[in-house]
Design a protein around this motif. Structure first.
Motif, short mmCIF file in Angstrom:
data_model
loop_
_atom_site.label_atom_id
_atom_site.label_comp_id
_atom_site.label_asym_id
_atom_site.label_seq_id
_atom_site.Cartn_x
_atom_site.Cartn_y
_atom_site.Cartn_z
N ASP A 42 0.82 -1.22 0.00
CA ASP A 42 0.00 0.00 0.00
C ASP A 42 0.85 1.26 0.00
N SER A 102 -4.54 0.58 -6.95
CA SER A 102 -4.33 1.29 -5.68
C SER A 102 -2.90 1.19 -5.20
N GLU A 105 -0.99 3.70 -7.30
CA GLU A 105 -1.41 5.06 -6.93
C GLU A 105 -0.73 5.49 -5.63
#
Length: 109
Positions: A42, A102, A105
Motif C-alpha cells: 500500500d 491502488s 497510486e
C-alpha cells in the motif's frame, strides 16, 4: 523475479515470463521494481528488508547509489505513464490485476 511472471507445472517452475522487459537494461532497473513488489505494501516500504535486499544484490553486482536512484526514477516514470492495467481492465475485461491500481497510486505519492 515476480510471482506474476512465474509459470508453474504442478510444483515445478516451468518458465519465467517477462517479455515486456526483454533487452539489455541497467541492473538497477530490475532491482528497484523487485524491491517495490516484494517489500512495498500500500505504498509503504519495509525499509529494513529493502536495505537487506539491495545489499544482497550489491554483494553480487556492483551498484552505485546513482544507479539505484536512476532505477527508482525510471520506476516512478514507468508507473506514471504505463497504462497496461487500464487496457487489461477495459479492453480485455481482465480484472486479475485490478489491485495494482491502488498499489501504484500509493507509490506515486
Amino acid at each position: 523475479m515476480r510471482y506474476r511472471n512465474l509459470l508453474w507445472a504442478g510444483e515445478e517452475l516451468s518458465a519465467f515470463l517477462d517479455w515486456d522487459r526483454v533487452g539489455v537494461r541497467p541492473y538497477a532497473e530490475e532491482v528497484t521494481p523487485t524491491a517495490q513488489v516484494q517489500f512495498g505494501v500500500d505504498g509503504v516500504f519495509d525499509l529494513g528488508r529493502v536495505s537487506a535486499f539491495v545489499d544482497g544484490c550489491r554483494s553480487v553486482v556492483p551498484l552505485e547509489p546513482s544507479a539505484l536512484m536512476d532505477g527508482a526514477r525510471r520506476l516512478w516514470w514507468k508507473r506514471m505513464t504505463d497504462f497496461w492495467r487500464l487496457e487489461f481492465h477495459y479492453d480485455r475485461g481482465d480484472h486479475s490485476c485490478d489491485e495494482l491500481f491502488s498499489v501504484d497510486e500509493a507509490l506515486l505519492h
